[in-house]
Structure formats: C-alpha cells, structure tokens
Design an enzyme around this catalytic site. Structure first.
Site, PDB file in Angstrom:
ATOM      1  N   GLU A   1     -12.235  -4.636 -16.676  1.00 24.14           N
ATOM      2  CA  GLU A   1     -10.750  -3.840 -16.471  1.00 24.14           C
ATOM      3  C   GLU A   1     -10.000  -4.195 -17.678  1.00 24.14           C
ATOM      4  O   GLU A   1      -9.868  -3.295 -18.643  1.00 24.14           O
ATOM      5  CB  GLU A   1     -10.106  -4.210 -15.178  1.00 24.14           C
ATOM      6  CG  GLU A   1      -8.741  -3.431 -15.120  1.00 24.14           C
ATOM      7  CD  GLU A   1      -7.940  -3.797 -13.820  1.00 24.14           C
ATOM      8  OE1 GLU A   1      -8.171  -4.828 -13.254  1.00 24.14           O
ATOM      9  OE2 GLU A   1      -7.134  -2.702 -13.459  1.00 24.14           O
TER      10      GLU A   1
ATOM     11  N   HIS B   1     -14.076  -7.617  -9.506  1.00 27.99           N
ATOM     12  CA  HIS B   1     -13.417  -6.949 -10.650  1.00 27.99           C
ATOM     13  C   HIS B   1     -13.724  -7.524 -11.947  1.00 27.99           C
ATOM     14  O   HIS B   1     -13.814  -8.769 -11.899  1.00 27.99           O
ATOM     15  CB  HIS B   1     -11.939  -6.994 -10.577  1.00 27.99           C
ATOM     16  CG  HIS B   1     -11.250  -6.147  -9.336  1.00 27.99           C
ATOM     17  ND1 HIS B   1     -11.480  -6.090  -8.107  1.00 27.99           N
ATOM     18  CD2 HIS B   1     -10.089  -5.159  -9.622  1.00 27.99           C
ATOM     19  CE1 HIS B   1     -10.643  -5.263  -7.577  1.00 27.99           C
ATOM     20  NE2 HIS B   1      -9.889  -4.803  -8.283  1.00 27.99           N
TER      21      HIS B   1
ATOM     22  N   HIS C   1      -7.092  -1.098  -2.614  1.00 24.56           N
ATOM     23  CA  HIS C   1      -6.364  -2.441  -2.304  1.00 24.56           C
ATOM     24  C   HIS C   1      -5.075  -1.986  -1.050  1.00 24.56           C
ATOM     25  O   HIS C   1      -4.348  -1.193  -1.676  1.00 24.56           O
ATOM     26  CB  HIS C   1      -5.543  -3.174  -3.517  1.00 24.56           C
ATOM     27  CG  HIS C   1      -6.472  -3.576  -4.512  1.00 24.56           C
ATOM     28  ND1 HIS C   1      -7.117  -4.784  -4.544  1.00 24.56           N
ATOM     29  CD2 HIS C   1      -6.856  -2.730  -5.496  1.00 24.56           C
ATOM     30  CE1 HIS C   1      -7.905  -4.946  -5.719  1.00 24.56           C
ATOM     31  NE2 HIS C   1      -7.978  -3.677  -6.405  1.00 24.56           N
TER      32      HIS C   1
ATOM     33  N   ASP D   1      -7.515   2.563  -6.416  1.00 20.56           N
ATOM     34  CA  ASP D   1      -7.031   1.214  -6.727  1.00 20.56           C
ATOM     35  C   ASP D   1      -5.784   1.022  -5.982  1.00 20.56           C
ATOM     36  O   ASP D   1      -5.689   0.398  -5.040  1.00 20.56           O
ATOM     37  CB  ASP D   1      -6.916   1.131  -8.149  1.00 20.56           C
ATOM     38  CG  ASP D   1      -7.033  -0.176  -8.552  1.00 20.56           C
ATOM     39  OD1 ASP D   1      -7.462  -1.299  -7.904  1.00 20.56           O
ATOM     40  OD2 ASP D   1      -7.098  -0.582  -9.828  1.00 20.56           O
ATOM     41  N   ASP D   2      -4.681   1.293  -6.403  1.00 18.31           N
ATOM     42  CA  ASP D   2      -3.217   1.187  -5.670  1.00 18.31           C
ATOM     43  C   ASP D   2      -2.584   2.274  -5.829  1.00 18.31           C
ATOM     44  O   ASP D   2      -1.750   2.724  -6.621  1.00 18.31           O
ATOM     45  CB  ASP D   2      -2.659   0.159  -6.654  1.00 18.31           C
ATOM     46  CG  ASP D   2      -3.484  -1.220  -6.738  1.00 18.31           C
ATOM     47  OD1 ASP D   2      -3.555  -1.854  -5.798  1.00 18.31           O
ATOM     48  OD2 ASP D   2      -4.230  -1.485  -7.619  1.00 18.31           O
TER      49      ASP D   2
HETATM   50  N1  HPA Z   1      -6.696  -5.091 -10.782  1.00 16.85           N
HETATM   51  C1  HPA Z   1      -6.801  -6.421 -10.410  1.00 16.85           C
HETATM   52  N2  HPA Z   1      -6.203  -6.877  -9.425  1.00 16.85           N
HETATM   53  C2  HPA Z   1      -5.663  -6.023  -8.350  1.00 16.85           C
HETATM   54  C3  HPA Z   1      -5.536  -4.795  -8.825  1.00 16.85           C
HETATM   55  C4  HPA Z   1      -5.996  -4.293 -10.132  1.00 16.85           C
HETATM   56  O1  HPA Z   1      -6.042  -3.126 -10.385  1.00 16.85           O
HETATM   57  N3  HPA Z   1      -4.948  -3.941  -8.015  1.00 16.85           N
HETATM   58  C5  HPA Z   1      -4.560  -5.137  -6.945  1.00 16.85           C
HETATM   59  N4  HPA Z   1      -5.048  -6.210  -7.289  1.00 16.85           N
HETATM   60 ZN    ZN Z   2      -8.575  -3.167  -8.236  1.00 14.46          ZN
END
Ligand code: HPA
Ligand code: ZN
Length: 341
Positions: A202, A199, A21, A280-281
């Site tokens: 998770e 997604h 992201h 991811d981030d």
């Molecule tokens: N999960 C869901 N949404 C998100 C994430 C994540 O890890 N990172 C940024 N938006």
């Molecule tokens: Zn993500």
C-alpha cells in the site's frame, strides 16, 4: 458511459466486499451517538468539525484518527450497532457477500474484552445472513505496529471463537513493519486452520509483497498497488491467481496516488491480475462500494467489460467455496447480459 447510467449499472451489480475494516465504517453520526450514551467526550464538538479533520497526507495520519474514533466502542451493543449499520448500508448497494476485518488489539489493549468485541460483530453478521441472505467471512487482523507477542495473545484469545473466524489479516502502519515480523504467528494461525491475508504494497515496497507471499504464505494480498513496479512479481501473482483487494478512494485520500486517473487497477486488469475494488474505511474515505466503483470507472473510463471483470474477480478472490463462487459469478454474467437488451 454517462453518469446516471453508470451509477445505475454499478448499483445493480451483485458485489462482494473483501477489504473492509469494520472500525473504518464508523460514521461520525453514529460515533457521536455511541460516545454520548457511553459518556465519552470526543475531541470535536460536532459531526461537521470531526469530518473536517478527515484530511490525511499518508496512512499514519489516518490511523491516528481512526484509533481515536474506535475508543468510544465499549459494549457489545456498540460493536453490534457499528457492524449492523455497515451491513444495512451495503445491502442497499447490492453487496451480497462481505469479508470483514476487525482489529481486536485496538480494543483489548484498552481493556475491552475480546469476547465483547466479537460477540457484537458476530450477532450483526448473523442477522444480515438471515435477513438479507448475505454471506460473510470474518477476518481478525493483527496490528503490525505492535509486536508479534501481542499478535500471539490475540490468536490465543480467538481460540474459543474459532468457528466464527475464517482468517487472519495484517494491518496498520506498513512502513518499517514488514510481513517477516509476523512470520511465526502467521504459521501458528495457519496451523489453527485460519486463512491468511496481509496488507502489503500500500505504502510499503514490493519486497513486502514478496514477503507476504513467500514467508507468510498468504491466500490474498490487501492493496498490492506497488506490484506493478516488479514484472517478475506480476508474473508470480498471475500464476498463483492471487487476489489483490484494491481500494481506490482510500488510495486517493491517503495520497498513495495523487489523482484517480493514476490508479493502477486498469493496468492490473489488462495484465490479467486478479484485481478487485473495495472500500477499506468508507466512513473516512468518502465512499462505500458503489462510490469506489463509480469514481474509478469515471476516472479510468472503464467499460462494461471491465466492471464485469472486477465483479467476477471479487467472487473469484473471495473465500467462498467453489460452488458458491460459480453461482455468484453466473449471476454477475446474467446481470451484464441483461444490460444489452
Ligand atoms: N491500511 C492499513 N491499515 C489499516 C487501514 C489501511 O488502509 N485501514 C485500517 N487499518
Ligand atoms: Zn485496509
């Protein structure tokens, strides 16, 4: 493998990043710089105190901070600087292909036009293409805590930029926001020629992964950690050769797993799932591609053959065409062969 050798091996692997992201690559130093030039005051008085706030018990606690950070992005230049900083960083880690998510609604809902966001991101991606010979795909994510109407508006805003965007994704708060909520907008997005990712699994249950496959018809699942709960689902994922973009440091930081040794990726590889590693981030979870590979390899005692499979899987699960995939996969194989000499 001993740590120095392992780091060196990982650094040299030609890598594809498929789950990133762009707003999650916003390093505190750059956040302060952009906040200052936009005359916005952050709730934290220093980079150090901001970093101290990066302790999360679940996805929502992270998202609350992530959306606040993104608020300092106002001008095209801000989106450009953010994206360029990420691309430069991962170029240094031998990432040769990226598929980048951006969250238009995080910006349009506070009055920043869609055009401003995408132009800044696109300009940086094009620069990486010409300067680094990097290839890329751009994925526009719908925020699942908002309604489907908002996603439809986003789809409409993207129409003038259809040639710049390769697909759509679905992110933000998973629990209580199943894929089925976005059935119509995913159908409409596919009709516009967009590829589809979501997604799923998770924090959410396996049912969300089933919905992403059966209702949304996705080409790829982001995360998908929970799939091992359901053997029938595992078989379907294998039959479909469905990519699963896992993010080990994210999983650890968001308490999806309690310790890295519990990460499901090795089991996934052993079952023949198309599992891959991504960041991811990275600005929030303590590492980019190399660090995700390293921490996973160390905790699960991954062997060279696993690292090689993970690297190949990422190109296989990418949205590159089959000739490009073949070329990259042959480079990965050549690299690993060269290590034995
Ligand atoms: N999960 C869901 N949404 C998100 C994430 C994540 O890890 N990172 C940024 N938006
Ligand atoms: Zn993500």
């Amino acid at each position: 493998m001993e740590p120095t050798k392992l780091k060196k091996v990982i650094q040299g692997i030609p890598k594809a990043e498929l789950h990133l992201h762009i707003e999650g690559s916003f390093e505190p130093e750059l956040m302060f710089e952009i906040a200052n030039r936009n005359n916005i005051s952050l709730a934290y008085d220093s980079v150090e105190s901001l970093k101290k706030a990066y302790k999360f018990n679940n996805l929502q606690e992270f998202l609350d901070i992530y959306y606040i950070g993104a608020q300092v992005l106002i001008h095209e230049r801000d989106f450009y600087d953010l994206t360029w900083a990420y691309l430069k960083k991962v170029h240094g880690q031998n990432v040769v292909h990226v598929e980048v998510f951006f969250d238009p609604q995080t910006h349009t809902d506070r009055g920043v036009p869609f055009d401003v966001v995408i132009k800044g991101i696109y300009r940086a991606l094009e620069k990486a293409k010409s300067e680094f010979n990097m290839t890329y795909k751009l994925i526009m994510s719908y925020l699942r805590h908002l309604n489907e109407e908002g996603a439809f508006k986003t789809l409409e805003s993207s129409m003038p930029y259809k040639d710049w965007i390769d697909g759509v994704g679905l992110d933000s708060s998973e629990l209580g926001n199943p894929p089925s909520k976005f059935l119509n907008v995913f159908k409409a997005s596919a009709e516009q020629g967009y590829k589809l990712a979501a997604h799923a699994g998770e924090e959410g249950p396996v049912e969300y992964i089933w919905e992403a496959i059966n209702l949304l018809n996705v080409d790829r699942i982001d995360h998908g950690n929970r799939c091992l709960d359901d053997e029938k689902l595992v078989q379907v994922l294998i039959e479909k050769n469905m990519g699963l973009t896992l993010c080990p440091l994210s999983n650890l930081e968001l308490k999806v797993i309690q310790k890295m040794e519990d990460h499901p990726i090795l089991k996934m590889l052993e079952k023949g799932l198309l599992a891959t590693i991504h960041s991811d981030d990275p600005a929030y979870f303590g590492g980019y591609m190399n660090e995700n590979y390293y921490e996973t390899a160390k905790a699960l005692n991954l062997k060279e053959e696993h690292l090689k499979q993970l690297a190949i899987n990422a190109f296989e699960a990418s949205w590159l065409n089959s000739d490009q995939k073949k070329k990259h996969i042959s480079y990965v194989k050549t690299y690993f062969n060269s290590l034995s000499y």
